[in-house]
Every structure is written in structure tokens, then in C-alpha cells.
Design a protein around this motif. Structure first.
Motif, PDB file in Angstrom:
ATOM      1  N   GLY A   1      -3.233 -76.258 -21.867  1.00  0.00           N
ATOM      2  CA  GLY A   1      -2.273 -76.500 -20.589  1.00  0.00           C
ATOM      3  C   GLY A   1      -1.179 -75.546 -20.625  1.00  0.00           C
ATOM      4  O   GLY A   1      -0.637 -74.828 -19.887  1.00  0.00           O
ATOM      5  N   MET A   2      -0.401 -75.664 -22.051  1.00  0.00           N
ATOM      6  CA  MET A   2       0.642 -74.663 -22.151  1.00  0.00           C
ATOM      7  C   MET A   2       0.521 -73.220 -21.937  1.00  0.00           C
ATOM      8  O   MET A   2       1.219 -72.492 -21.670  1.00  0.00           O
ATOM      9  CB  MET A   2       1.225 -75.235 -23.482  1.00  0.00           C
ATOM     10  N   GLY A   3      -0.819 -73.117 -22.319  1.00  0.00           N
ATOM     11  CA  GLY A   3      -1.220 -71.662 -22.174  1.00  0.00           C
ATOM     12  C   GLY A   3      -1.393 -71.057 -20.992  1.00  0.00           C
ATOM     13  O   GLY A   3      -0.899 -69.937 -20.576  1.00  0.00           O
ATOM     14  N   TYR A   4      -1.973 -71.807 -20.140  1.00  0.00           N
ATOM     15  CA  TYR A   4      -2.118 -71.343 -18.644  1.00  0.00           C
ATOM     16  C   TYR A   4      -0.633 -71.229 -17.917  1.00  0.00           C
ATOM     17  O   TYR A   4      -0.348 -70.363 -16.949  1.00  0.00           O
ATOM     18  CB  TYR A   4      -2.937 -72.304 -17.747  1.00  0.00           C
ATOM     19  N   ILE A   5       0.195 -72.145 -18.368  1.00  0.00           N
ATOM     20  CA  ILE A   5       1.391 -72.233 -17.629  1.00  0.00           C
ATOM     21  C   ILE A   5       2.450 -71.095 -18.194  1.00  0.00           C
ATOM     22  O   ILE A   5       2.882 -70.175 -17.574  1.00  0.00           O
ATOM     23  CB  ILE A   5       2.377 -73.572 -17.987  1.00  0.00           C
ATOM     24  N   GLY A   6       2.232 -70.817 -19.388  1.00  0.00           N
ATOM     25  CA  GLY A   6       3.290 -69.869 -20.257  1.00  0.00           C
ATOM     26  C   GLY A   6       2.716 -68.447 -20.093  1.00  0.00           C
ATOM     27  O   GLY A   6       3.518 -67.478 -19.658  1.00  0.00           O
ATOM     28  N   GLY A   7       1.178 -68.287 -19.968  1.00  0.00           N
ATOM     29  CA  GLY A   7       0.563 -66.999 -19.705  1.00  0.00           C
ATOM     30  C   GLY A   7       1.087 -66.561 -18.087  1.00  0.00           C
ATOM     31  O   GLY A   7       1.189 -65.377 -17.903  1.00  0.00           O
TER      32      GLY A   7
ATOM     33  N   GLN B   1      -4.841 -69.620 -13.158  1.00  0.00           N
ATOM     34  CA  GLN B   1      -4.075 -69.905 -14.190  1.00  0.00           C
ATOM     35  C   GLN B   1      -3.376 -71.299 -13.764  1.00  0.00           C
ATOM     36  O   GLN B   1      -3.368 -72.107 -14.444  1.00  0.00           O
ATOM     37  CB  GLN B   1      -3.003 -68.856 -14.354  1.00  0.00           C
ATOM     38  N   LEU B   2      -2.741 -71.356 -12.591  1.00  0.00           N
ATOM     39  CA  LEU B   2      -2.114 -72.595 -12.104  1.00  0.00           C
ATOM     40  C   LEU B   2      -2.939 -73.794 -11.932  1.00  0.00           C
ATOM     41  O   LEU B   2      -2.606 -74.829 -12.328  1.00  0.00           O
ATOM     42  CB  LEU B   2      -1.385 -72.160 -10.751  1.00  0.00           C
TER      43      LEU B   2
END
Length: 427
Positions: A148-154, A276-277
Motif C-alpha cells: 500500500g505504501m508502494g502504490y502511494i509513494g510511487g 496506483q491510487l
């Protein structure tokens, strides 16, 4: 089950997903389109660029897949795990920055090949660090939180890159805008990897031996035998080989497929941003769902959804179709990756040799990343249309679903093993 807040180590580990996902989006949405544009200057057709990119992904994956078990075995020695991560990270970040200064189509292919070696190499070690930072009962949650962090951060550097490329501010031309986006993502990757480098440490390890080479090879052989005799782990890895192959192919080749269908690049990039979101929200919900639901049925549903996407992709002709496909994939993308990682981690019987086991897990991931792109590239070159390549990926999800349906949950396996041991003692 009520879970405590993330520890410093768990959060720092999750931040690498936040930082490195920017590179994932580069490899998915920006670099393939950029290569097509540069390729036009060298009379490289779009379909050939698709094939070249598929070959670059496949060969880099093959190199790592062949080395993964040995890398994992050596990384299990005390102090080596962090060293290996640092080496792969350095190779990846330097290659990305080198791409900023390259204009030759073939030089860019080589630079991206090297970057793929470094980038995916970090994940051989990173995935195994899950065992060091989190106990079994928290792994599903922490792994899902990481994705989840990856999708937001990316998404953050991705949006900034889109603004640079689409608006071309300050009088920038298209090529310079892409180069700046590469540099921006490189800085993001470097900056948010620093907490991982500072706080995440190897907890489980084995002592170094005098004969490192022979000892490593013996350890690899011994681990392979254990996996072969561990029915549940063996079946899981076999199923994972097939279904993650399809997942990786959909991720890495999606923009290439869309371009071959004549879908506008801006439409594709915006659809991937929405993906991503949606994926971030979906996987965070999954992190809560796994507190009360077993992982296996969620993974099976995710595989079935991907199979449906392959059939839908065969008929895709418009931008709306691409949007629908992207959003459906988003609902299950992070979930299937996160739960597969934690599912395997909980199956590992020897925590001090977790890198060896994850080395074989990486083989399945990396070899799977060879077959899918080759199927797509081969069928595309043979038929002249990528729609048959998309449909060919379906067989991977069907095989993965059938095999994974026979896999027991980790806690069921441990309970069965405990009962068997008790029976042996009583006998």
C-alpha cells in the motif's frame, strides 16, 4: 486479532516499497514509451521496440534467477544480507542516473538492462527481510501495508513526472522533460531508501564457515531437498511460478500493449496513475481483511480476476477498454503480490536460513518473468498482433489457480505437521 502499530523496523522496511515503486512506474509507463520515441530515430518500429523491451526484461530476469539461490545462501551468513542489498541498490541507482545522460537507443536498452539487474536484485534481499522485521502473525498485515505504501509513494513522483512530460514547463522539450523525470525518480528512490539502510538489520543468520563456496553450494542443495520434500511449499512455489508470471507480464508490458492498440500515451499514463491510487486503497483494505480472513481464498479470487483480464484484453480496442482493464487489475494487483510474499514467508521452517528459501522464491518470481514476456513477444512477432500474446498469458493463470487450490494454509500445514509428530511419538 488486534495488531499493534508498526515498529520502526517494520515502517522503515515498508518505506522501501514507497521509494522503489517509483522505479516500477518508470519501467511500466515512461521508459517503454520513451524508448519507442527514441527508437524512431533509429528506424525501430513500435512492434520491434515491444519485442526488444520484452527481451531486456527476460534476459535480466534470467541472470538473476540463475544467481538467486546462491545469493540467498551467501546472504544468510551473518552481516551479508545488508551488504548484498547495498550492492544491488548502488548498481540500480547509478544505472538510472546514467540513463539521464544517454540519447542512443541501444545504449539506453543496455543501461536499463543493468538497472533491472540492480533494482530486481534488491528485492531478492528485501522480501527476505520481512522475516527479520516481523513475526508470523503480523506478516500478512506488514506485507500488505508495504505494498500500500508502494502504490502511494510511487504515485507522487509519477504525477510530478507526468506534469513535466505533458506540460513541458519552462520551455523544456519532450526529451529533456523525460530526462528530468528520470532524475526526479532517482532522487526519490535514493532519499526514501535511507531509513531502510539505517534501521533494517539482519536478525536471523548463520555463522560464516571457512569454506564459503563449498559450504554455500551444500546449503543450496540442502535447502532444495527440503523444499522438494515439503509438499505444501513445493506446490505453492509451482503455482506461484505460473500465476505471478502472468501478473508480472501484465505489469511490465501493459503500456506496450496499449501502444500497439493505438491508444493515446496520455490516456495510458493517466489510467496507470488511477490504477496506483485504486490499488493503494484496495491493498490497505486487504491489510485489514486478512486480520479475520485467510489469505488463500483472497489469492484464488485475485488469480481468477487476472484470468478474466486476459480474455478482456484480447478484445480491447479503445481507451475506455484500457481504463476498465487497468482499474480491474488495480483491485487485486497489490493484494496478490503482498499475500503471496507473506504466505511463503510463513511457510519457512528455518528462520536463520530465510534468504536461502527466498532465493528459491525469487527463482519462481524471476523465471516466471521470463516466460510471460517471451509468450507475449513470440506470439506478437508470429501473428503481427499483440492481442494473441495477451490471450496466451491466460494459460499461466489457469495453471496457477488449479495448483494453488491444492495448497494448504501455513497454519494448517504446521498443525498437520504437529499432529504427525505427536503421532510418531505416541507410536
Amino acid at each position: 486479532m488486534k495488531l499493534k502499530k508498526l515498529t520502526r523496523e517494520e515502517f522503515s522496511w515498508s518505506l522501501y516499497d514507497w521509494s522503489s515503486s517509483a522505479v516500477t512506474l518508470l519501467l511500466t509507463a515512461i521508459i517503454p514509451i520513451y524508448l519507442k520515441s527514441i527508437g524512431h530515430n533509429y528506424n525501430v518500429a513500435d512492434s520491434m521496440s515491444t519485442a526488444h523491451w520484452g527481451i531486456v526484461n527476460s534476459v535480466s530476469t534470467l541472470v538473476l534467477a540463475l544467481c538467486a539461490p546462491v545469493i540467498g545462501a551467501v546472504a544468510d551468513f551473518k552481516g551479508n544480507k545488508n551488504r548484498f542489498f547495498n550492492v544491488f541498490f548502488t548498481v540500480g541507482i547509478l544505472s538510472l542516473f546514467a540513463s539521464v545522460f544517454l540519447d542512443n537507443y541501444y545504449a539506453l536498452l543496455i543501461a536499463n538492462f543493468v538497472m533491472l539487474i540492480g533494482y530486481t536484485g534488491t528485492y531478492i534481499i528485501y522480501d527476505a527481510f520481512l522475516v527479520d522485521v516481523s513475526p508470523d502473525e503480523r506478516m500478512d498485515y506488514v506485507s500488505s501495508f508495504g505494498f500500500g505504501m508502494g502504490y502511494i509513494g510511487g504515485s507522487i513522483p509519477f504525477v510530478l513526472s507526468l506534469l513535466l512530460i505533458m506540460l513541458e514547463p519552462f520551455g523544456l522539450d519532450g526529451v529533456t522533460a523525460v530526462k528530468l523525470s528520470l532524475a526526479l525518480n532517482g532522487v526519490w528512490w535514493l532519499l526514501f531508501t535511507l531509513p531502510f539502510l539505517k534501521n533494517v538489520r539482519q536478525v536471523y543468520s548463520i555463522e560464516k564457515t571457512k569454506h564459503v563456496v563449498s559450504g554455500t553450494l551444500k546449503n543450496v542443495a540442502a535447502t532444495f531437498k527440503k523444499i522438494a520434500h515439503h509438499k505444501v511449499m513445493g506446490l505453492f512455489l509451482l503455482s506461484y511460478f505460473f500465476y505471478i508470471d502472468g501478473v508480472n507480464t501484465v505489469i511490465t508490458m501493459s503500456t506496450e500493449i496499449g501502444a500497439d492498440k493505438g491508444i493515446d500515451a496520455n490516456q495510458m499514463v493517466l489510467a496507470l496513475l488511477a490504477t496506483q491510487l485504486v490499488a493503494a486503497v484496495s491493498v490497505m483494505l486487504c491489510a485489514r481483511l486478512v486480520k479475520t480472513t485467510r489469505a488463500k481464498p483472497i489469492i484464488l479470487v485475485s488469480i481468477a480476476v487476472f484470468a478474466g483480464v486476459c480474455v478482456f484484453g484480447y478484445f480491447m480496442t479503445t481507451a475506455l477498454h484500457f481504463w476498465i482493464m487497468a482499474l480491474v487489475v488495480a483491485l487485486v494487483l497489490g493484494t496478490i503480490q503482498a499475500l503471496s510474499r507473506s504466505f511463503f514467508a510463513k511457510l519457512i521452517p528455518e528462520k536463520d536460513r530465510n534468504n536461502e528459501y527466498f532465493g528459491f522464491y525469487s527463482i519462481m518470481t524471476r523465471y516466471a518473468s521470463i516466460l510471460g514476456p517471451l509468450i507475449l513477444a513470440g506470439l506478437t512477432l508470429w501473428t503481427g498482433s499483440s492481442r494473441y500474446g495477451i490471450l496466451g498469458i491466460l494459460v499461466l493463470f489457469v495453471a496457477g489457480f488449479i495448483i494453488f487450490a491444492r495448497v494448504k494454509e501455513p497454519d494448517e500445514e504446521k498443525e498437520a505437521a504437529s499432529c504427525a509428530n505427536s503421532a510418531d511419538v505416541l507410536g
